[in-house]
Write a protein that holds these residues in place. Structure first.
Motif, PDB file in Angstrom:
ATOM      1  N   GLU A  97       3.902   8.006   5.869  1.00 39.35           N
ATOM      2  CA  GLU A  97       4.027   7.271   4.607  1.00 39.35           C
ATOM      3  C   GLU A  97       3.298   7.967   3.452  1.00 39.35           C
ATOM      4  O   GLU A  97       2.284   8.628   3.655  1.00 39.35           O
ATOM      5  CB  GLU A  97       3.448   5.856   4.757  1.00 39.35           C
ATOM      6  CG  GLU A  97       4.030   5.035   5.886  1.00 39.35           C
ATOM      7  CD  GLU A  97       5.454   4.586   5.632  1.00 39.35           C
ATOM      8  OE1 GLU A  97       5.986   4.820   4.531  1.00 39.35           O
ATOM      9  OE2 GLU A  97       6.055   4.003   6.566  1.00 39.35           O
ATOM     10  N   HIS A  98       3.797   7.711   2.269  1.00 36.75           N
ATOM     11  CA  HIS A  98       3.152   8.144   1.030  1.00 36.75           C
ATOM     12  C   HIS A  98       2.384   6.941   0.491  1.00 36.75           C
ATOM     13  O   HIS A  98       2.964   5.998  -0.017  1.00 36.75           O
ATOM     14  CB  HIS A  98       4.236   8.598   0.043  1.00 36.75           C
ATOM     15  CG  HIS A  98       3.715   8.947  -1.310  1.00 36.75           C
ATOM     16  ND1 HIS A  98       4.408   8.676  -2.462  1.00 36.75           N
ATOM     17  CD2 HIS A  98       2.563   9.531  -1.687  1.00 36.75           C
ATOM     18  CE1 HIS A  98       3.692   9.071  -3.508  1.00 36.75           C
ATOM     19  NE2 HIS A  98       2.578   9.599  -3.068  1.00 36.75           N
ATOM     20  N   LYS A  99       1.065   6.973   0.632  1.00 37.34           N
ATOM     21  CA  LYS A  99       0.278   5.770   0.417  1.00 37.34           C
ATOM     22  C   LYS A  99      -0.598   5.849  -0.833  1.00 37.34           C
ATOM     23  O   LYS A  99      -0.900   6.920  -1.344  1.00 37.34           O
ATOM     24  CB  LYS A  99      -0.639   5.525   1.638  1.00 37.34           C
ATOM     25  CG  LYS A  99       0.091   5.521   2.977  1.00 37.34           C
ATOM     26  CD  LYS A  99      -0.765   5.013   4.116  1.00 37.34           C
ATOM     27  CE  LYS A  99      -2.003   5.828   4.410  1.00 37.34           C
ATOM     28  NZ  LYS A  99      -1.787   7.186   4.903  1.00 37.34           N
ATOM     29  N   LEU A 100      -1.054   4.663  -1.249  1.00 37.25           N
ATOM     30  CA  LEU A 100      -1.978   4.552  -2.384  1.00 37.25           C
ATOM     31  C   LEU A 100      -3.317   5.219  -2.086  1.00 37.25           C
ATOM     32  O   LEU A 100      -3.911   5.863  -2.958  1.00 37.25           O
ATOM     33  CB  LEU A 100      -2.188   3.052  -2.672  1.00 37.25           C
ATOM     34  CG  LEU A 100      -3.275   2.651  -3.670  1.00 37.25           C
ATOM     35  CD1 LEU A 100      -2.950   3.177  -5.071  1.00 37.25           C
ATOM     36  CD2 LEU A 100      -3.413   1.124  -3.710  1.00 37.25           C
ATOM     37  N   GLY A 101      -3.809   5.041  -0.879  1.00 38.38           N
ATOM     38  CA  GLY A 101      -5.118   5.589  -0.522  1.00 38.38           C
ATOM     39  C   GLY A 101      -5.167   5.978   0.944  1.00 38.38           C
ATOM     40  O   GLY A 101      -4.122   6.073   1.597  1.00 38.38           O
ATOM     41  N   ILE A 102      -6.373   6.171   1.448  1.00 34.81           N
ATOM     42  CA  ILE A 102      -6.608   6.735   2.789  1.00 34.81           C
ATOM     43  C   ILE A 102      -5.498   7.725   3.124  1.00 34.81           C
ATOM     44  O   ILE A 102      -4.886   7.683   4.201  1.00 34.81           O
ATOM     45  CB  ILE A 102      -6.778   5.663   3.891  1.00 34.81           C
ATOM     46  CG1 ILE A 102      -5.625   4.657   3.922  1.00 34.81           C
ATOM     47  CG2 ILE A 102      -8.094   4.940   3.754  1.00 34.81           C
ATOM     48  CD1 ILE A 102      -5.588   3.839   5.241  1.00 34.81           C
ATOM     49  N   ARG A 156      -8.328  -0.437  -1.006  1.00 34.91           N
ATOM     50  CA  ARG A 156      -7.302  -1.472  -1.176  1.00 34.91           C
ATOM     51  C   ARG A 156      -6.547  -1.823   0.101  1.00 34.91           C
ATOM     52  O   ARG A 156      -5.976  -2.912   0.201  1.00 34.91           O
ATOM     53  CB  ARG A 156      -6.328  -1.079  -2.289  1.00 34.91           C
ATOM     54  CG  ARG A 156      -5.483  -2.230  -2.777  1.00 34.91           C
ATOM     55  CD  ARG A 156      -6.359  -3.350  -3.329  1.00 34.91           C
ATOM     56  NE  ARG A 156      -5.688  -4.623  -3.496  1.00 34.91           N
ATOM     57  CZ  ARG A 156      -5.481  -5.487  -2.506  1.00 34.91           C
ATOM     58  NH1 ARG A 156      -5.822  -5.205  -1.269  1.00 34.91           N
ATOM     59  NH2 ARG A 156      -4.905  -6.636  -2.749  1.00 34.91           N
ATOM     60  N   ILE A 157      -6.558  -0.924   1.098  1.00 34.59           N
ATOM     61  CA  ILE A 157      -5.869  -1.248   2.349  1.00 34.59           C
ATOM     62  C   ILE A 157      -6.685  -2.202   3.219  1.00 34.59           C
ATOM     63  O   ILE A 157      -6.147  -2.900   4.084  1.00 34.59           O
ATOM     64  CB  ILE A 157      -5.552   0.038   3.151  1.00 34.59           C
ATOM     65  CG1 ILE A 157      -4.614  -0.271   4.328  1.00 34.59           C
ATOM     66  CG2 ILE A 157      -6.817   0.721   3.675  1.00 34.59           C
ATOM     67  CD1 ILE A 157      -3.291  -0.879   3.954  1.00 34.59           C
ATOM     68  N   PHE A 167       0.823  -1.213   0.000  1.00 29.59           N
ATOM     69  CA  PHE A 167       0.000   0.000   0.000  1.00 29.59           C
ATOM     70  C   PHE A 167       0.859   1.266   0.000  1.00 29.59           C
ATOM     71  O   PHE A 167       0.362   2.360  -0.191  1.00 29.59           O
ATOM     72  CB  PHE A 167      -0.914  -0.015   1.228  1.00 29.59           C
ATOM     73  CG  PHE A 167      -2.130   0.865   1.115  1.00 29.59           C
ATOM     74  CD1 PHE A 167      -3.116   0.606   0.167  1.00 29.59           C
ATOM     75  CD2 PHE A 167      -2.290   1.970   1.945  1.00 29.59           C
ATOM     76  CE1 PHE A 167      -4.249   1.422   0.061  1.00 29.59           C
ATOM     77  CE2 PHE A 167      -3.419   2.782   1.862  1.00 29.59           C
ATOM     78  CZ  PHE A 167      -4.396   2.515   0.906  1.00 29.59           C
ATOM     79  N   TYR A 178      -1.444  -1.602  -9.897  1.00 27.85           N
ATOM     80  CA  TYR A 178      -2.869  -1.613  -9.578  1.00 27.85           C
ATOM     81  C   TYR A 178      -3.542  -0.368 -10.149  1.00 27.85           C
ATOM     82  O   TYR A 178      -4.659  -0.441 -10.673  1.00 27.85           O
ATOM     83  CB  TYR A 178      -2.997  -1.672  -8.058  1.00 27.85           C
ATOM     84  CG  TYR A 178      -4.374  -1.626  -7.449  1.00 27.85           C
ATOM     85  CD1 TYR A 178      -5.234  -2.711  -7.530  1.00 27.85           C
ATOM     86  CD2 TYR A 178      -4.793  -0.504  -6.734  1.00 27.85           C
ATOM     87  CE1 TYR A 178      -6.481  -2.676  -6.916  1.00 27.85           C
ATOM     88  CE2 TYR A 178      -6.032  -0.466  -6.109  1.00 27.85           C
ATOM     89  CZ  TYR A 178      -6.877  -1.557  -6.210  1.00 27.85           C
ATOM     90  OH  TYR A 178      -8.107  -1.525  -5.597  1.00 27.85           O
ATOM     91  N   TYR A 221     -11.471   3.202  -4.961  1.00 29.04           N
ATOM     92  CA  TYR A 221     -10.646   2.072  -5.412  1.00 29.04           C
ATOM     93  C   TYR A 221      -9.293   2.092  -4.704  1.00 29.04           C
ATOM     94  O   TYR A 221      -8.777   1.049  -4.296  1.00 29.04           O
ATOM     95  CB  TYR A 221     -10.489   2.200  -6.928  1.00 29.04           C
ATOM     96  CG  TYR A 221      -9.615   1.199  -7.635  1.00 29.04           C
ATOM     97  CD1 TYR A 221     -10.038  -0.112  -7.835  1.00 29.04           C
ATOM     98  CD2 TYR A 221      -8.387   1.575  -8.190  1.00 29.04           C
ATOM     99  CE1 TYR A 221      -9.264  -1.013  -8.549  1.00 29.04           C
ATOM    100  CE2 TYR A 221      -7.609   0.678  -8.911  1.00 29.04           C
ATOM    101  CZ  TYR A 221      -8.047  -0.611  -9.083  1.00 29.04           C
ATOM    102  OH  TYR A 221      -7.281  -1.504  -9.794  1.00 29.04           O
ATOM    103  N   ARG A 222      -8.732   3.278  -4.531  1.00 29.58           N
ATOM    104  CA  ARG A 222      -7.445   3.381  -3.829  1.00 29.58           C
ATOM    105  C   ARG A 222      -7.633   3.158  -2.331  1.00 29.58           C
ATOM    106  O   ARG A 222      -6.886   2.418  -1.701  1.00 29.58           O
ATOM    107  CB  ARG A 222      -6.819   4.754  -4.092  1.00 29.58           C
ATOM    108  CG  ARG A 222      -6.343   4.916  -5.543  1.00 29.58           C
ATOM    109  CD  ARG A 222      -5.530   6.205  -5.742  1.00 29.58           C
ATOM    110  NE  ARG A 222      -6.349   7.403  -5.769  1.00 29.58           N
ATOM    111  CZ  ARG A 222      -6.526   8.235  -4.750  1.00 29.58           C
ATOM    112  NH1 ARG A 222      -5.902   8.015  -3.597  1.00 29.58           N
ATOM    113  NH2 ARG A 222      -7.290   9.296  -4.869  1.00 29.58           N
ATOM    114  N   ASP A 223      -8.641   3.834  -1.769  1.00 26.64           N
ATOM    115  CA  ASP A 223      -8.867   3.721  -0.325  1.00 26.64           C
ATOM    116  C   ASP A 223      -9.182   2.287   0.092  1.00 26.64           C
ATOM    117  O   ASP A 223      -8.661   1.781   1.085  1.00 26.64           O
ATOM    118  CB  ASP A 223     -10.041   4.612   0.100  1.00 26.64           C
ATOM    119  CG  ASP A 223      -9.684   6.102   0.126  1.00 26.64           C
ATOM    120  OD1 ASP A 223      -8.501   6.444  -0.075  1.00 26.64           O
ATOM    121  OD2 ASP A 223     -10.602   6.918   0.342  1.00 26.64           O
ATOM    122  N   GLU A 239       3.459   3.627  -1.698  1.00 22.20           N
ATOM    123  CA  GLU A 239       3.768   3.850  -3.111  1.00 22.20           C
ATOM    124  C   GLU A 239       5.214   3.521  -3.471  1.00 22.20           C
ATOM    125  O   GLU A 239       5.492   3.049  -4.569  1.00 22.20           O
ATOM    126  CB  GLU A 239       3.429   5.294  -3.519  1.00 22.20           C
ATOM    127  CG  GLU A 239       1.930   5.558  -3.678  1.00 22.20           C
ATOM    128  CD  GLU A 239       1.364   4.940  -4.967  1.00 22.20           C
ATOM    129  OE1 GLU A 239       2.110   4.337  -5.738  1.00 22.20           O
ATOM    130  OE2 GLU A 239       0.135   5.070  -5.159  1.00 22.20           O
TER     131      GLU A 239
END
Lengths: 598, 598
Positions: free
Chosen positions: B253-258, B437-438, A423, A433, B433-435, A425
């Protein structure tokens, strides 16, 4: 993470499943001998791995920028594009007459897969240029071909497809862009196009836009669309560039993925160039028949997007395998002295094998279709050509729809294998994804592919092509007869084939009585077909491996491929039964809900 | 897009399926009468819709920022958090003694769902605070409870869970953070924790960290973990805040979502506070039994993450429905005068109904489990308590695993309904969709949930709890007998129940002989169970609707709910058969591939 082109599997599929040797024997296939193809694949892989794969993450972090109508590509992209075109890769499958290599599709296919695996965003530029070249080859005048194609093949220029408008996405009948005839035989275009991939950039000196627009007296609907070639810079008779045309990039989109590919809003006729108001364009093919021409190109583009799905799935799989071998966490469920690499854990194996075998199955399905394309175009026997053409056309929506839906699943599993790191990046798994998610949408959503499969490809011929294919599948079943080691696989495939046959019959029979019920199961039909075709090719692969092993070949590739084929048939083929039930029982409940109740 | 809490479905599920009226009759359930619950739900919805839902997109675009160890929350978050806690929502299910409302879980559950639907990133702060409160309630001393809980309930402070370390994710036996006993009875902690949700922020005056660490003489593995409460600022005896403790946020963190939820790396013992080197902490519960305590909290947190899945699925569904009603594109497949809203197209309906009925099924499954939790805690009869506790514990991994896996699918379909617009971030569909995924990763991946379901929840009791549940499912089948209108649904549910039973038997019987084979099918078992439980609740819903309609109730909700139940059983339940085959046939091929061949 570094990308390694999966050449071992690619060669296996080309040689054992897609009939590369037979393509080599066709007229025009002389250049596609084993050694030459091997050299091409090696050189292709070298370039992609070294020069293009490293751009993938960088481009995601530094997308193109827009300023005053100009777009600056992601750092390194222009240089990488030079290396790509100077290597002759843009012309791989295009005619020698215009500077191409004239290689069969089955040879270009793995190169395209690898290019997309290296960097999906980068690969879109050659992909769209291929499309523009194909359109001009199909419908352009000799003069148009001479003027535009060689510079696209040598990479001085690139190409685009301009179909979508804000109100006209899947439904091109709603296209409003107007083309006004000029006394000199050219046209002036006015309108707005959106979602134009590489519609503006600084990686080449000119951009050749293929634009759907409507003539003044055109009928409404799709039968009133004409096709125009509209260069960003006009082209003088000596091939030099002239005035800046009146096509202007108003903005680029902020997207979920494939961020390094500029997605442009293009305005035609805003008097932003050097030619006065109205972009100057030239009619390609006959008036009002633009969509037919585009369809020829779209088949190629849809096939190519299917390859993109395979490509991103391959890359996501490699990433996940590397992590799973490296990451040590928890003892083995059967007991172990200490924690083990997670690749030992049964569920991680299940995920990795799902990723891998979906990818391999989709690859085999696509490459076999590419082989059929070559037979359809090069075989001396007309009947063979027709049969292969019908097979290829049936397969295009499946290659596109199945490979891209599968890619989203694979990329999502890739994140899951990484756990929490997936999750973040920086890990890189999340990008696949995000990137993969466009593939089941552009060049026709999965539903559009499924409509094509149901209507034009199945109902129209009463299921004849599908029935012929099912006949060939049964030949493979017969080959599996008596092989004890493959008996479970055989039974699983036989179940899937039977369900496939039943669904095809349902589609054909119900099509006249209740077309809505059939379309309610259209995407499940496409997925069922894709899964079954995948199983067929995995079974053919298993048979080929058995033959190699029986001959004493000790290459570890064969038992692994066999194990993968078994996994696919035990884990993925059972989905066919679920889809069969959904298709046969589900139509009424899909249609029953009143619109107001949604 | 605006969010509207789905109160009609929530009330239906509470009243018809989850037994709200019976919970109301339990000791301590007096406050949960119909009218009070209605008022709570209305007031909750009003706050969330107005004050919190609008933060969802803004927070995604403006994530928290880190500077010199301090984290500034996304704009508007601190103010919204004040509104939330001032409304008393943090204390909804916590004891009245510490300032809470003491409401049953089945009432808190819809409020939590709606909070998460309004803004997943925001909701994580109360969610983790709930976890910290539960841990202290379970294992803290009276003094600890008094010192920490009231300020968390009134929102002056928030709470966190500190489990993960770089080398210890799913495998907590590898935790290395050390705790050194001090002469005054406190401890000094040293180590690094990662992935700490809301581990640092400026929305409250203090942060109460619950930290797993290892005492000097502790045994290796999970039986050497102890639990500590470590406040960001020490708390004086009068409740005022003292010195800054030695816990420091090194980065987020630099995350995909949330993206709006800060995910912190926390360093303990770097001498960054005002107390010298080593973060001061206090042992919670007995030494070396920290994980047991954490597990109590984790059950609640896992249930809550399951609700997050339902929440994001609900919001994605609302978004997709609004678009599908509005977007006009293509004629109807059965013919129409002009293009129609895409909600008319069969495949769009299929996608929307898949989204909706997966969401509704998962909601019903979760709420029924919440009702069981209340029975387990409040029923006067010990046997009833035990039976409901066993049911609840069996359901927790299913609620967590199924609801979150389903959420990823629903959010992906939400993009697909939007076509190309879904891929553009401005549309908003991509964020879900991003959120989402966690959700299948944190608080234990789906595989971890499935391990729990297979091992502790199924094999350990020889499948007794599962068998009892299947018995109840068959009672519903009996209720469906003879109802012609529901005969297809009944048959589909019966198939699923039979497959469920067969798989449970397989898990129990094979567990001793070949544990790896069972674990190879663990996630498919979890998904099969989730789908079947969903079908069971949808069937119970259908029966309730039939009763209402038979009584002459003309509310359009009932026929729509019935239509949804039929859709679910025809489209989603067939997946059970695919999973059954995968589980029963698939183990060997999952385990066969040599590690080197991956």
């Amino acid at each position: 993470m570094a990308y390694v082109a999966p050449l071992r599997d690619i060669r296996f599929v080309l040689n054992e499943l897609a009939g590369l040797d037979k393509v080599h024997q066709l007229p025009g296939g002389e250049e596609a001998g084993q050694e030459v193809v091997d050299a091409i694949l090696d050189e292709n892989a070298r370039l992609l791995q070294e020069a293009i794969a490293p751009l993938n993450r960088d481009g995601d972090l530094q997308p193109p920028t827009w300023r005053d109508g100009a777009v600056t590509a992601s750092p390194g992209f222009a240089q990488a594009f030079r290396s790509f075109v100077e290597g002759g890769w843009q012309g791989l499958q295009h005619p020698v007459d215009f500077g191409g290599q004239g290689l069969p599709k089955v040879v270009a296919t793995p190169c395209m897969e690898n290019l997309n695996a290296a960097c999906l965003s980068f690969a879109l530029c050659p992909l769209l240029t291929d499309g523009a070249i194909e359109v001009l080859l199909t419908a352009g005048t000799e003069e148009q071909k001479r003027r535009f194609i060689p510079s696209m093949i040598d990479g001085s220029w690139t190409g685009t497809m301009n179909l979508t408008e804000p109100q006209a996405g899947s439904d091109l009948s709603l296209v409003r862009t107007r083309a006004v005839a000029q006394p000199d035989g050219s046209y002036r275009l006015h309108g707005q196009k959106i979602f134009i991939t590489y519609g503006e950039h600084d990686m080449a000196r000119n951009i050749v836009h293929m634009v759907l627009a409507r003539l003044a007296d055109a009928p409404e609907g799709v039968k009133g669309l004409s096709l125009f070639v509209v260069p960003k810079f006009l082209v003088n008779d000596d091939g030099s560039l002239g005035k800046r045309n009146d096509v202007w990039c108003a903005s680029i989109e902020h997207k979920l993925g494939i961020k390094a590919s500029p997605t442009a809003v293009l305005l035609y006729g805003e008097d932003k160039g050097e030619v006065g108001p109205g972009a100057i364009g030239y009619l390609v093919g006959e008036p009002n028949r633009g969509l037919e021409t585009m369809f020829i190109m779209m088949n190629a583009a849809r096939f190519a997007v299917g390859l993109q799905g395979i490509a991103v799935a391959e890359r996501a799989s490699q990433h996940a395998v590397a992590y799973a071998r490296d990451r040590v966490q928890s003892r083995a469920v059967e007991g172990s002295a200490g924690p083990v690499a997670i690749v030992h854990h049964p569920d991680v194996r299940r995920m990795l094998l799902t990723m891998r075998t979906l990818t391999e199955a989709a690859r085999a399905v696509a490459y076999v279709a590419a082989g059929a394309h070559d037979f359809a175009h090069r075989h001396p026997d007309a009947q063979m050509r027709a049969r292969n053409q019908a097979f290829y056309e049936y397969m295009v929506p499946i290659v596109k729809g199945f490979s891209t839906e599968m890619a989203v699943e694979v990329a999502s599993l890739g994140i899951q294998v990484h756990g929490g790191m997936g999750f973040i990046e920086e890990t890189g798994a999340a990008q696949y994804y995000r990137d993969a998610r466009i593939l089941s949408i552009y060049e026709g959503t999965t539903a559009i592919q499924a409509n094509d499969l149901v209507g034009r490809k199945t109902a129209r011929d009463g299921g004849a092509v599908a029935a012929a294919i099912i006949g060939h599948m049964r030949e493979t079943l017969a080959e599996l007869d008596g092989d004890q080691e493959l008996s479970a696989l055989r039974a699983q495939l036989a179940d899937a084939i039977q369900a496939y046959e039943e669904v095809v019959r349902f589609v054909v029979e119900r099509y006249r009585d209740d077309v809505r019920e059939v379309y309610a199961g259209s995407v499940p039909y496409l997925m069922l077909a894709g899964l079954t075709h995948g199983g067929w090719q995995m079974a053919r692969a298993a048979l080929a491996c058995r033959r190699r092993i029986a001959k004493g070949d000790v290459d570890a590739f064969y038992p692994a491929k066999l194990a993968g084929a078994r996994f696919y048939c035990a884990h993925l083929l059972p989905r066919v039964e679920a889809l069969r039930r959904e298709i046969l029982q589900g139509g009424a409940s899909t249609l029953a809900m009143p619109v107001d109740a949604f």
